[in-house]
Design an enzyme around this catalytic site. Structure first.
Site, short mmCIF file in Angstrom:
data_model
loop_
_atom_site.label_atom_id
_atom_site.label_comp_id
_atom_site.label_asym_id
_atom_site.label_seq_id
_atom_site.Cartn_x
_atom_site.Cartn_y
_atom_site.Cartn_z
N HIS A 18 55.26 34.52 25.20
CA HIS A 18 54.61 35.83 25.77
C HIS A 18 53.34 35.63 27.04
CE1 HIS A 18 50.77 34.21 23.94
NE2 HIS A 18 51.74 33.88 22.75
N GLU A 51 50.97 40.21 23.16
CA GLU A 51 51.07 39.51 21.57
C GLU A 51 49.85 38.54 20.56
OE1 GLU A 51 52.29 35.94 19.47
OE2 GLU A 51 50.30 35.99 20.88
N GLU A 52 48.89 39.02 21.38
CA GLU A 52 48.21 38.08 20.58
C GLU A 52 47.05 39.59 20.67
OE1 GLU A 52 47.81 35.53 20.57
OE2 GLU A 52 48.09 33.77 21.86
N ASP A 110 57.09 29.80 22.12
CA ASP A 110 55.42 29.83 21.92
C ASP A 110 54.36 28.55 21.32
OD1 ASP A 110 52.86 31.58 21.30
OD2 ASP A 110 53.30 32.61 19.96
N HIS A 136 43.33 28.82 20.61
CA HIS A 136 42.72 30.31 21.15
C HIS A 136 40.52 30.16 21.82
CE1 HIS A 136 45.49 33.44 18.61
NE2 HIS A 136 45.38 32.64 20.09
N1 PHE Z 1 51.59 32.87 18.13
C1 PHE Z 1 50.24 32.85 17.74
C2 PHE Z 1 49.39 32.92 18.65
O1 PHE Z 1 49.91 33.19 19.56
C3 PHE Z 1 50.25 30.99 17.20
C4 PHE Z 1 51.54 31.04 16.27
C5 PHE Z 1 52.84 30.22 16.93
C6 PHE Z 1 50.93 30.51 14.76
C7 PHE Z 1 53.44 30.04 15.61
C8 PHE Z 1 51.61 29.96 14.53
C9 PHE Z 1 53.41 29.71 14.36
O2 PHE Z 1 48.51 32.96 18.77
ZN ZN Z 2 47.88 32.93 20.64
ZN ZN Z 3 51.27 32.62 21.30
#
Ligand code: PHE
Ligand code: ZN
Ligand code: ZN
Ligand code: ZN
Length: 285
Positions: free
Chosen positions: A81, A125-126, A154, A248
């Site tokens: 993403h 994505e977020e 990711d 984050h």
């Molecule tokens: N996809 C989540 C994000 O972008 C992070 C994540 C990745 C969580 C893999 C769990 C497993 O914040």
């Molecule tokens: Zn994230």
């Molecule tokens: Zn992510």
């Protein structure tokens, strides 16, 4: 789940069912107010309506690229993403995956492929997997069937990393590709690395694919989870701390990367593309 956060904007909870997400992505409070006013805590909203609003307000979009070569009816697809949370620059999450894809795409130009390779840099994505969810929702049956496999990349370089592999045979989530899972674990094993399995918990862009019958999987290096003593023995790093202590946050910047993990994983991503660009032998049609 829908709720008003401190800013008065609306957020979705990561991991909610992919059909229902709301977003405040790039929408000013003023613009968001008409949307917010219609919402009560607990409401669920189809994401497509919010995707339309987001595209109108910000112009954000998925970026796609596909090889001209290879069987155009049978594609291996991979994605990361391109957005971050508003709170930080998102260099590990998911600048790392975005860069991995660019790196592999660049090198792929030197090779012939039997199957087409399709890259995606997802938007939103977020805010609830908006880009990938929308993309999959727009596929005709015919186009859905052309995607033989989706691979999610990711968070490739968490500073306190573990090598994590989505486990296709998790009894609670009997989806995903076992073949792909084994490709990852065989690679780590061959390179003297340990790995752990993580569940398909719906928190990244594979979600819409596996819910719509497309085999999927991926790897990650850990977000807000706490590293165990056992994992320190396997991967090094610090027990009792998050895999990514800047997850984050504002400090998810260029200093927030384990370069060795990024190199290992990027080579593995290249291996995954090289494997399935040559053949889907052993895969369900
Ligand atoms: N996809 C989540 C994000 O972008 C992070 C994540 C990745 C969580 C893999 C769990 C497993 O914040
Ligand atoms: Zn994230
Ligand atoms: Zn992510
Ligand atoms: Zn290179």
């Amino acid at each position: 789940v829908v709720y008003n956060n401190e800013n008065g904007s609306v957020s979705g909870t990561l991991g909610t069912p992919s059909k229902y997400h709301v977003a405040s992505f790039g929408i000013s409070n003023e613009d968001a107010q008409p949307l917010i006013k219609k919402l009560e805590a607990g409401d669920v909203i189809p994401s497509s309506a919010y995707m339309d609003a987001i595209v109108q307000k910000t112009g954000t979009t998925n970026i796609m690229a596909q090889t001209k070569g290879g069987d155009q009816e049978n594609c291996v697809m991979l994605g990361g993403h391109s957005d971050s949370v508003a709170e930080g620059p998102g260099i590990n999450d998911d600048g790392t995956g975005s860069l991995t894809l660019l790196e592999v795409a660049t090198h792929l130009a030197d090779y012939k492929v039997n199957n087409c390779v399709r890259f995606a840099w997802w938007a939103g994505e977020e805010e609830g997997l908006l880009g990938s969810d929308y993309y999959v929702s727009q596929l005709s049956k015919e186009e859905n069937l052309k995607i033989r496999l989706f691979m999610d990349y990711d968070m490739m370089a968490s500073p306190n990393y573990a090598y994590q592999v989505y486990n296709a045979t998790d009894a609670a989530n009997p989806v995903g590709s076992e073949e792909l899972r084994n490709l990852y674990t065989n690679y780590y094993e061959a390179h003297g690395q340990n790995w752990t399995y993580i569940p398909f918990d719906g928190r990244s862009d594979y979600d819409a694919f596996i819910k719509n019958g497309i085999p999927g999987g991926g790897i990650a290096t850990g977000a807000e989870g706490v590293k165990s003593e056992n994992e320190v023995a396997m991967f090094g790093g610090k027990a009792g701390e998050w895999y990514d202590h800047c997850y984050h946050q504002l400090c998810d910047d260029l200093d927030n990367l384990a370069y060795d993990a990024w190199v290992m994983n990027t080579k593995l991503v290249a291996h995954s593309v090289a494997t399935y660009a040559v053949s889907f032998k052993g895969f369900p049609k």
